[in-house]
Design an enzyme around this catalytic site. Structure first.
Site, PDB file in Angstrom:
ATOM      1  N   HIS A 163      29.663 -32.860 -13.348  1.00  0.00           N
ATOM      2  CA  HIS A 163      29.241 -31.510 -13.750  1.00  0.00           C
ATOM      3  C   HIS A 163      28.459 -31.549 -15.053  1.00  0.00           C
ATOM      4  O   HIS A 163      28.426 -32.565 -15.767  1.00  0.00           O
ATOM      5  CB  HIS A 163      30.460 -30.589 -13.900  1.00  0.00           C
ATOM      6  CG  HIS A 163      31.447 -31.018 -14.954  1.00  0.00           C
ATOM      7  ND1 HIS A 163      31.214 -30.875 -16.298  1.00  0.00           N
ATOM      8  CD2 HIS A 163      32.685 -31.580 -14.836  1.00  0.00           C
ATOM      9  CE1 HIS A 163      32.255 -31.324 -16.981  1.00  0.00           C
ATOM     10  NE2 HIS A 163      33.163 -31.769 -16.121  1.00  0.00           N
ATOM     11  N   CYS A 208      36.210 -36.333 -15.943  1.00  0.00           N
ATOM     12  CA  CYS A 208      35.064 -36.028 -15.082  1.00  0.00           C
ATOM     13  C   CYS A 208      33.843 -36.844 -15.484  1.00  0.00           C
ATOM     14  O   CYS A 208      33.839 -37.528 -16.506  1.00  0.00           O
ATOM     15  CB  CYS A 208      34.745 -34.531 -15.146  1.00  0.00           C
ATOM     16  SG  CYS A 208      36.023 -33.483 -14.426  1.00  0.00           S
TER      17      CYS A 208
END
Length: 342
Positions: free
Chosen positions: A269, A287
């Site tokens: 992301h 992430c």
């Protein structure tokens, strides 16, 4: 007639003479097809009788002297105490990446896995070799995935015929059949090198672009997973809260261009707050962080089902089979052994 029970074929037996025609219909007008056996003295339905259903049986028999007679009878099967249902992925008539398995999550436990698996027919347009494997989904429910031996070939068309109506899963009956089908898109693979802090998108084996990234912080619970993850969903702008993944109050923010890789909360992301670390240090909460500009264009290039092959020396382990679509982290012989029919 014998064995008119749910979960068993309907059997009709001639009491002298032979069977000329048998017609079995349910209350909704559906027909159980079947075939004659034992020299025409017995008829067996192709499908099983379904629980909670009334059937009418019309039999035309030929006597030894050549005369014919037609009889009608009926029977009903009891309502099921429990009904099992399922959720299929990918969605029907979708186009997915080369890593997406055919995945079935069951609402109730499946203790008769072999009986269920026998009713699952996968057909591909090019004879792709593959196998069912049973895993425990991240939700705790039973799940069966059908994956190829290697990534799908682009353009492959895949169909599933799940003729489950009348099948006992061991903790609930199926009371309907299921159908789905999907097409495999372009051959795209994303390679994430956490040691070099970069992501490379390959198409047909050739690099399309390379992006600097920042992965999970080394040395603790914020490390990233390694292994092959499959892009599960492109979720866009979502709220990410660290409390939902066991990281206390580390963060609670809206995040753009979010691409889910695992059920446990690993995404690729946009992470503009980590801009100074892209390509230099792994400083995320697990992430794969990307700049706003790179994330926006990369989000438009990838497809659900694209595999992300993640490597790195300091990670918290290999992605489990049920944590998203982690079947690619199981060697092919071991995956085949997860079939209930081996």
């Amino acid at each position: 007639m014998a064995d008119p029970a749910a979960g068993r074929p309907v059997t009709v037996t001639a009491s002298g003479g032979t069977l000329k025609a048998v017609r079995v219909t349910d209350a909704g007008g559906g027909t159980l097809t079947g075939r004659a056996a034992a020299g025409g003295t017995r008829w067996v339905s192709d499908r099983k009788a379904v629980p909670g259903t009334s059937y009418t049986v019309e039999v035309t028999a030929r006597a030894a002297d050549g005369g014919e007679s037609t009889t009608r009878s009926s029977f009903s099967t009891p309502e099921p105490e429990r009904v099992n249902k399922l959720t299929l992925a990918p969605g029907k008539n979708t186009t997915v990446g080369v890593g997406h398995p055919l995945s079935i999550v069951f609402d109730r436990p499946v203790t008769r896995k072999a009986d269920v698996e026998r009713q699952l027919k996968v057909t591909t347009s090019n004879g792709t070799e593959g196998s069912w494997g049973w895993v425990k989904d991240w939700s705790g429910r039973d799940r069966a995935d059908w994956r190829p031996r290697a990534y799908w070939k682009p353009g492959t068309k895949v169909t599933l015929e799940a003729d489950l109506n009348g099948t006992d899963s061991g903790d609930g009956w199926f009371v309907r059949d299921y159908r789905t089908g999907f097409t495999v898109g372009a051959a795209q693979v994303v390679k994430v090198d956490l040691d070099r802090k970069r992501l490379t998108l390959l198409r047909d084996g050739r690099p399309v672009r390379t992006i600097p990234v920042s992965g999970g912080t080394p040395g603790g619970d914020k490390r990233s997973w390694r292994g092959t993850a499959v892009l599960m969903a492109k979720e866009g702008t979502i709220n990410m809260n660290s409390e939902t993944v066991g990281l206390g109050d580390a963060y609670d923010k809206m995040v753009d261009h979010s691409m889910r890789l695992t059920w446990s909360g690993m995404y690729a992301h946009a992470a503009p707050w980590n801009a100074r670390h892209f390509g230099r240090a792994n400083m995320s909460s697990g992430c794969i962080g990307i700049s706003d500009a790179d994330a926006a264009s990369f989000y438009g290039q990838v497809r659900v089902g694209d595999p992300f092959e993640i490597t790195g020396a300091d990670t918290k382990g290999v992605i489990a089979e049920g944590n998203g679509y982690g079947a690619w982290n199981v060697a092919w012989p071991a995956w085949r052994d997860r079939s209930a029919l081996r």
